[in-house]
Design a protein around this motif. Structure first.
Motif, PDB file in Angstrom:
ATOM      1  N   ALA A 176       0.847  -1.195   0.000  1.00 18.32           N
ATOM      2  CA  ALA A 176       0.000   0.000   0.000  1.00 18.32           C
ATOM      3  C   ALA A 176       0.884   1.246   0.000  1.00 18.32           C
ATOM      4  CB  ALA A 176      -0.908   0.001   1.221  1.00 18.32           C
ATOM      5  N   THR A 177       0.405   2.310  -0.669  1.00 17.57           N
ATOM      6  CA  THR A 177       1.162   3.558  -0.768  1.00 17.57           C
ATOM      7  C   THR A 177       0.281   4.743  -0.392  1.00 17.57           C
ATOM      8  OG1 THR A 177       0.576   3.715  -3.122  1.00 17.57           O
ATOM      9  CG2 THR A 177       2.705   2.705  -2.576  1.00 17.57           C
ATOM     10  N   PRO A 178       0.871   5.845   0.089  1.00 19.20           N
ATOM     11  CA  PRO A 178       0.081   7.040   0.405  1.00 19.20           C
ATOM     12  C   PRO A 178      -0.493   7.654  -0.874  1.00 19.20           C
ATOM     13  CG  PRO A 178       2.250   7.103   1.456  1.00 19.20           C
ATOM     14  CD  PRO A 178       2.287   6.004   0.457  1.00 19.20           C
ATOM     15  N   GLN A 179      -1.785   7.971  -0.854  1.00 20.24           N
ATOM     16  CA  GLN A 179      -2.456   8.507  -2.039  1.00 20.24           C
ATOM     17  C   GLN A 179      -3.236   9.763  -1.665  1.00 20.24           C
ATOM     18  OE1 GLN A 179      -2.251   7.134  -5.185  1.00 20.24           O
ATOM     19  NE2 GLN A 179      -0.894   5.532  -4.436  1.00 20.24           N
ATOM     20  N   GLY A 180      -3.347  10.680  -2.646  1.00 18.71           N
ATOM     21  CA  GLY A 180      -4.170  11.865  -2.461  1.00 18.71           C
ATOM     22  C   GLY A 180      -3.504  12.922  -1.604  1.00 18.71           C
ATOM     23  N   ARG A 181      -4.206  14.048  -1.470  1.00 21.99           N
ATOM     24  CA  ARG A 181      -3.658  15.161  -0.701  1.00 21.99           C
ATOM     25  C   ARG A 181      -3.458  14.818   0.767  1.00 21.99           C
ATOM     26  NH1 ARG A 181      -6.773  20.635  -2.876  1.00 21.99           N
ATOM     27  NH2 ARG A 181      -5.956  20.571  -5.034  1.00 21.99           N
ATOM     28  N   LYS A 182      -4.306  13.949   1.301  1.00 22.16           N
ATOM     29  CA  LYS A 182      -4.191  13.574   2.706  1.00 22.16           C
ATOM     30  C   LYS A 182      -3.256  12.390   2.918  1.00 22.16           C
ATOM     31  CE  LYS A 182      -8.720  15.355   4.057  1.00 22.16           C
ATOM     32  NZ  LYS A 182     -10.019  15.054   4.730  1.00 22.16           N
ATOM     33  N   ARG A 183      -2.672  11.878   1.804  1.00 23.90           N
ATOM     34  CA  ARG A 183      -1.688  10.800   1.860  1.00 23.90           C
ATOM     35  C   ARG A 183      -2.217   9.589   2.625  1.00 23.90           C
ATOM     36  NH1 ARG A 183       0.927  11.341  -2.090  1.00 23.90           N
ATOM     37  NH2 ARG A 183       2.829  10.350  -1.302  1.00 23.90           N
ATOM     38  N   VAL A 184      -3.409   9.185   2.269  1.00 24.08           N
ATOM     39  CA  VAL A 184      -4.034   8.028   2.900  1.00 24.08           C
ATOM     40  C   VAL A 184      -3.383   6.760   2.366  1.00 24.08           C
ATOM     41  CG1 VAL A 184      -6.194   6.756   3.204  1.00 24.08           C
ATOM     42  CG2 VAL A 184      -6.204   9.264   3.174  1.00 24.08           C
ATOM     43  N   LEU A 185      -2.963   5.866   3.253  1.00 25.81           N
ATOM     44  CA  LEU A 185      -2.328   4.618   2.856  1.00 25.81           C
ATOM     45  C   LEU A 185      -3.357   3.747   2.135  1.00 25.81           C
ATOM     46  CD1 LEU A 185       0.527   3.473   3.195  1.00 25.81           C
ATOM     47  CD2 LEU A 185      -0.316   2.161   5.152  1.00 25.81           C
ATOM     48  N   THR A 186      -3.096   3.456   0.844  1.00 26.89           N
ATOM     49  CA  THR A 186      -4.094   2.819  -0.016  1.00 26.89           C
ATOM     50  C   THR A 186      -3.540   1.546  -0.636  1.00 26.89           C
ATOM     51  OG1 THR A 186      -4.965   5.022  -0.555  1.00 26.89           O
ATOM     52  CG2 THR A 186      -5.619   3.181  -1.988  1.00 26.89           C
ATOM     53  N   PRO A 187      -4.222   0.402  -0.466  1.00 26.99           N
ATOM     54  CA  PRO A 187      -3.769  -0.841  -1.093  1.00 26.99           C
ATOM     55  C   PRO A 187      -3.868  -0.757  -2.609  1.00 26.99           C
ATOM     56  CG  PRO A 187      -5.422  -1.250   0.615  1.00 26.99           C
ATOM     57  CD  PRO A 187      -5.435   0.217   0.342  1.00 26.99           C
ATOM     58  N   THR A 188      -3.150  -1.615  -3.311  1.00 26.52           N
ATOM     59  CA  THR A 188      -3.263  -1.677  -4.766  1.00 26.52           C
ATOM     60  C   THR A 188      -4.643  -2.215  -5.146  1.00 26.52           C
ATOM     61  OG1 THR A 188      -2.478  -3.958  -4.993  1.00 26.52           O
ATOM     62  CG2 THR A 188      -0.799  -2.209  -4.907  1.00 26.52           C
ATOM     63  N   PRO A 189      -5.106  -1.913  -6.357  1.00 26.27           N
ATOM     64  CA  PRO A 189      -6.367  -2.492  -6.819  1.00 26.27           C
ATOM     65  C   PRO A 189      -6.369  -4.024  -6.768  1.00 26.27           C
ATOM     66  CG  PRO A 189      -5.760  -0.667  -8.234  1.00 26.27           C
ATOM     67  CD  PRO A 189      -4.593  -0.892  -7.324  1.00 26.27           C
ATOM     68  N   VAL A 190      -5.238  -4.652  -7.052  1.00 31.65           N
ATOM     69  CA  VAL A 190      -5.159  -6.116  -6.983  1.00 31.65           C
ATOM     70  C   VAL A 190      -5.343  -6.600  -5.551  1.00 31.65           C
ATOM     71  CG1 VAL A 190      -3.555  -8.068  -7.186  1.00 31.65           C
ATOM     72  CG2 VAL A 190      -3.862  -6.491  -9.101  1.00 31.65           C
ATOM     73  N   ALA A 191      -4.744  -5.914  -4.591  1.00 30.49           N
ATOM     74  CA  ALA A 191      -4.921  -6.294  -3.187  1.00 30.49           C
ATOM     75  C   ALA A 191      -6.387  -6.191  -2.780  1.00 30.49           C
ATOM     76  CB  ALA A 191      -4.060  -5.414  -2.290  1.00 30.49           C
ATOM     77  N   ASP A 192      -7.047  -5.119  -3.191  1.00 30.57           N
ATOM     78  CA  ASP A 192      -8.469  -4.961  -2.870  1.00 30.57           C
ATOM     79  C   ASP A 192      -9.304  -6.099  -3.458  1.00 30.57           C
ATOM     80  OD1 ASP A 192      -8.290  -2.676  -1.337  1.00 30.57           O
ATOM     81  OD2 ASP A 192      -8.618  -1.310  -3.024  1.00 30.57           O
ATOM     82  N   GLU A 193      -9.056  -6.436  -4.729  1.00 30.99           N
ATOM     83  CA  GLU A 193      -9.829  -7.488  -5.378  1.00 30.99           C
ATOM     84  C   GLU A 193      -9.540  -8.854  -4.755  1.00 30.99           C
ATOM     85  OE1 GLU A 193     -12.393  -9.313  -8.344  1.00 30.99           O
ATOM     86  OE2 GLU A 193     -12.284  -7.458  -7.163  1.00 30.99           O
TER      87      GLU A 193
END
Length: 305
Positions: free
Chosen positions: A34-51
């Motif tokens: 997972a990497t920080p995404q967006g202005r608030k740098r929210v830790l976000t899993p990859t689309p593959v991880a979510d699926e």
């Protein structure tokens, strides 16, 4: 067969979904952390991880496959399937599955080996592109191929829309090859033809070059949409160019010269102008090009560089 699937971005999700619905068993899914995404740098899993988690599949996150060797090597696996994972497969993992690894690559190999094949195909003005399922080897996208499909690029498609189409049709191609490998009927063929390379695109690749012919400028715009995103400069400020069309009915303009005419915003190229349709000035929201032009100060039209 018992499979391990490696992938990270949205383009890899259709293959994971298709294989999960097949008669084969996915024993592990490997994806980038997972990497920080967006202005608030929210830790976000990859689309593959979510699926994978939606499907109830076990997930391993790793920047490099070597990081998860201890967790993988004890497993008995028939085949590895990789789609845009974002890292190389090296020994001993390369030869760990009984049948090795297959890769879904979004080009007609050996044309456009590398990280950004769809983008380079569009920028180069190729008439068609496609997807190839091939046997992974130590060399960059060099292995023998099992199956491929082709699709026309056309004059208006972006790299993003083509990749979305190829990720879905390519998933069916992967599933077919996996079935053939399971039954022992898969036939591999050597890659034949001119080798071209498709390295990852950077910011310099996304800057529009107004002295080029209109077709080349438009192809670059479409090839870098949505990532890394086309841009140009006006008064030392970057402007993202989101959408444009070739204005074959307009009189030529000097390269980079902007003209407001009858509600249209035209920019000169090496041949006929481009008509800007949607732009995003620095620090502002995306907007119609005519709205952007109405906000320009004075009566003088800008010049893009």
């Amino acid at each position: 067969m018992r499979l391990v699937v490696a992938g990270s971005p949205l383009a890899a999700v259709p293959t994971l979904t298709a294989l999960a619905a097949s008669e084969h068993e996915i024993v592990r899914v490997i994806t980038r952390p997972a990497t920080p995404q967006g202005r608030k740098r929210v830790l976000t899993p990859t689309p593959v991880a979510d699926e994978a988690r939606r499907l109830g599949l076990p997930v391993l996150e790793a920047r490099r496959l070597g990081e998860v060797e201890p967790a993988l090597l004890p497993l008995e696996v028939d085949l590895g399937v990789i789609v845009a994972y974002g890292a190389l497969v090296r020994e001993p993992l390369l030869s760990w599955p009984r049948l090795g690894w297959i890769n879904l690559h979004f080009s007609l190999l050996p044309r456009w080996r590398g990280a950004a094949p769809v983008q380079h195909a569009v920028i180069a003005g190729d008439a068609q592109t496609g997807a190839t399922v091939f046997q992974l080897t130590e060399g960059l996208d060099e292995g023998d191929w099992y199956a491929r499909l082709t699709t026309p690029i056309g004059a208006h498609r972006t790299a993003g829309s083509l990749l979305d189409e190829l990720s879905r049709s390519g998933a069916d191609l992967v599933r077919s090859v996996v079935d053939d490998l399971a039954s022992g009927t898969a036939i591999a063929q050597a890659q034949i033809g001119e080798v071209t390379l498709a390295p990852k695109l950077g910011r310099d690749d996304a800057e529009l070059r107004w002295n080029e012919p209109a077709e080349a400028v438009h192809a670059r715009l479409r090839g870098v949409t949505p990532e890394p995103g086309a841009f140009t400069h006006s008064s030392d400020q970057a402007i993202k160019v989101l959408e444009a069309a070739i204005a074959r009915d307009a009189a030529p303009l000097p390269p980079g010269a902007v003209r407001r005419a009858g509600g249209r915003v035209l920019v000169g190229t090496g041949t006929v102008p481009l008509e800007l349709l949607h732009v995003q000035p620095a620090g502002k929201q995306a907007m119609g090009a005519a709205d952007w032009a109405r906000g320009l100060p004075g009566d003088r039209d800008p010049v893009f560089s």
